[in-house]
Design an enzyme around this catalytic site. Structure first.
Site: not given
Length: 281
Positions: A102, A137, A169, A197, A218
């Site tokens: 597993r 992310k 940002k 950004e 962005d």
């Protein structure tokens, strides 16, 4: 085969993952049902068409529990294979193989899922001149592995963390007062790579004048991106980001941006359907 990734301790990962599965009692099912001297052969295969990633990591789980296990790799990471393709053959102690199964499958399914989705995005922008980037992310603790998987799928790694480039940002700008001041502070701190950004074209010139080395455009529409790329005129690399999907990425890439970054390739990739079939020796 020796497998290593900078910043990743394979042995520690295997030990921690197996400890999570085994707890204090171990694999009680295999210990009760499988004779200690039993041996198995096994074939790992894919039930999906996939881009492969993580085979050597999966094999490390079997080797950890049975140092004498025989492992035959049938494909390499990064290979695009059809549904039904055999990926790996194993022969060794049955209990060890079942105990490691597993953990090994979870790893190769997750990483191959990321590589497969990444390959789909990379394929959509082939020929545009744009390069696909991943993002931060990622699942905590798995960033190095997940970014390895995106490379296997055809992406280029963006920042590995908060340490390897400045990323200014809107919240940084809000505290600094304006884009130019935020960039000046980063430059004064001696940071070589300063990514900024911007969400409107009027931020571009102040950012560049202050020393930005990379502009992240962005959530801009393709017409806005074309205008921004024209205004920037190749002075720094450009990156389109925000809400990019398989349906929209090609139009975004065709605007002339240097990069397109996509969080979904790590954040939303489904696990590949990969299985392990055993036979007694």
């Amino acid at each position: 085969m020796s497998f290593s990734l900078p910043g990743f301790d394979l042995d520690a990962f295997v030990v921690a993952t197996l400890a999570e599965d085994l707890g204090e009692g171990g694999d009680v099912t295999s210990a009760a049902v499988i004779p200690e001297d039993a041996r198995f052969t096994a074939v790992m295969d894919t039930r999906d068409a996939i881009t492969v990633a993580g085979l050597e990591i999966a094999a490390a789980f079997f080797r950890a529990l049975d140092p004498d296990v025989r492992v035959e790799m049938l494909v390499e990471d990064g290979a695009q294979v059809a549904k039904g393709t055999d990926l790996m053959r194993l022969e060794g102690r049955a209990r060890a193989m079942l105990t490691a199964e597993r953990s090994a499958l979870n790893t190769v399914q997750h990483l191959s899922g990321i590589a497969t989705l990444t390959r789909a995005y990379a394929g959509r922008i082939a020929g545009t001149g744009a390069t696909l980037l991943d993002t931060r992310k990622t699942i905590p603790g798995l960033r190095v592995l997940e970014k390895y998987a995106t490379r296997m799928g055809g992406a280029k790694n963006h920042r590995m963390g908060l340490w390897d480039a400045a990323m200014i940002k809107d919240n940084h700008v809000a505290v600094a007062g304006n884009v130019g001041e935020a960039v000046r502070r980063a430059k004064a701190a001696g940071i070589a790579e300063i990514i900024v950004e911007v969400d409107s074209v009027d931020q571009i010139e102040p950012a560049l004048a202050a020393g930005a080395t990379h502009l992240l455009l962005d959530n801009m529409t393709p017409p806005m991106l074309r205008g921004a790329v024209t205004l920037i005129g190749g002075r720094v690399p450009t990156e389109a980001s925000g809400g990019v999907t398989l349906e929209t990425i090609r139009a975004i890439a065709e605007t002339g941006v240097t990069y397109v970054s996509v969080g979904r390739i790590t954040q939303s990739a489904p696990a590949a359907d990969i299985g392990l079939d055993f036979s007694p020796v």
